[in-house]
Design a protein around this motif. Structure first.
Motif, mmCIF file in Angstrom:
data_model
loop_
_atom_site.group_PDB
_atom_site.id
_atom_site.type_symbol
_atom_site.label_atom_id
_atom_site.label_comp_id
_atom_site.label_asym_id
_atom_site.label_seq_id
_atom_site.Cartn_x
_atom_site.Cartn_y
_atom_site.Cartn_z
ATOM 1 N N TRP A 1 -0.523 5.610 -6.407
ATOM 2 C CA TRP A 1 -1.330 4.402 -6.356
ATOM 3 C C TRP A 1 -1.290 3.811 -4.962
ATOM 4 N N ILE B 1 -13.158 0.128 -11.837
ATOM 5 C CA ILE B 1 -13.648 -0.526 -10.627
ATOM 6 C C ILE B 1 -15.068 -0.040 -10.359
ATOM 7 N N ARG B 2 -15.955 -0.969 -10.497
ATOM 8 C CA ARG B 2 -17.357 -0.723 -10.145
ATOM 9 C C ARG B 2 -17.672 -1.704 -9.038
ATOM 10 N N ASN B 3 -18.078 -1.210 -7.935
ATOM 11 C CA ASN B 3 -18.348 -2.132 -6.815
ATOM 12 C C ASN B 3 -19.356 -3.171 -7.228
ATOM 13 N N ARG C 1 0.880 -1.153 0.000
ATOM 14 C CA ARG C 1 0.000 0.000 0.000
ATOM 15 C C ARG C 1 0.920 1.206 0.000
ATOM 16 N N TRP D 1 -7.097 -7.409 -2.137
ATOM 17 C CA TRP D 1 -7.463 -6.002 -2.272
ATOM 18 C C TRP D 1 -8.969 -5.766 -2.272
ATOM 19 N N ASN E 1 -6.478 1.880 -7.569
ATOM 20 C CA ASN E 1 -6.957 2.927 -6.683
ATOM 21 C C ASN E 1 -8.469 2.765 -6.606
ATOM 22 N N GLU E 2 -9.180 3.776 -6.198
ATOM 23 C CA GLU E 2 -10.628 3.637 -6.047
ATOM 24 C C GLU E 2 -11.370 3.576 -7.382
ATOM 25 N N GLN E 3 -10.733 4.040 -8.462
ATOM 26 C CA GLN E 3 -11.415 4.100 -9.748
ATOM 27 C C GLN E 3 -11.026 3.007 -10.731
ATOM 28 N N GLN E 4 -9.783 2.530 -10.681
ATOM 29 C CA GLN E 4 -9.327 1.627 -11.727
ATOM 30 C C GLN E 4 -8.247 0.662 -11.249
ATOM 31 N N LEU F 1 -11.129 -6.872 -4.568
ATOM 32 C CA LEU F 1 -11.582 -6.655 -5.949
ATOM 33 C C LEU F 1 -11.966 -7.968 -6.621
#
Length: 166
Positions: free
Chosen positions: A34, A163-165, A12, A63, A103-106, A65
């Protein structure tokens, strides 16, 4: 991070993996910000692809994901396979590198090799050929993808999953 013994860790924080991108370099959208980074070097062996898939599966589960695992494993397989095929044509078949960044988006998936002369990554749509359709798979699954060079020694092919939850 890869240390001098070849040991690997996921981390991290910023990219301190020894193969860091230049700030704002545009590697996909890579910057040094990142929060999740994993880098793993593979010997140029036929078993490297299966190991890269297993590593991707494990890291994404760690992570949180899991909803990206199927596509990410397929993309990793295609990118590492291409990097290995190129590596096998070079003297001493140098290792290839898999780097995962999120990250939070990709999620970015990068495959690094040392073949900087041949950067023809045109997807092959001809159904009669035995190889070369992997980049069509990458183009179909990834939000975007591309190729870049890092200095005089490395080429990398990258792809992005949003990244879509799930």
């Amino acid at each position: 991070m890869i240390d001098s013994t070849g040991a690997v860790s996921a981390s991290r924080g910023g990219t301190s993996d020894g193969i860091s991108t230049e700030p704002g370099s545009g590697v996909g959208t890579v910057t040094n910000d990142w929060p999740l980074v994993s880098t793993l070097k593979f010997g140029s062996l036929p078993t490297a692809v299966a190991c890269a898939r297993a590593h991707t599966r494990s890291v994404l589960a760690e992570w949180g994901l899991r909803h990206l695992v199927d596509d990410a494993v397929t993309l990793t397989s295609e990118l590492i396979t291409n990097a290995l095929r190129i590596s096998w044509t070079l003297p001493d078949s140098p290792p290839v590198i898999l780097r995962l960044l999120a990250n939070e988006q990709q999620l970015l998936i990068e495959a690094w090799d040392q073949c900087i002369e041949r950067i023809d990554l045109t997807p092959q749509a001809n159904s009669d050929i035995e190889h070369g359709r992997g980049l069509l798979v990458v183009a179909a699954l990834a939000n975007r993808w591309g190729v870049g060079r890092m200095g005089s020694q490395f080429k990398f092919v990258w792809c992005e999953l949003l990244i879509r939850n799930g």
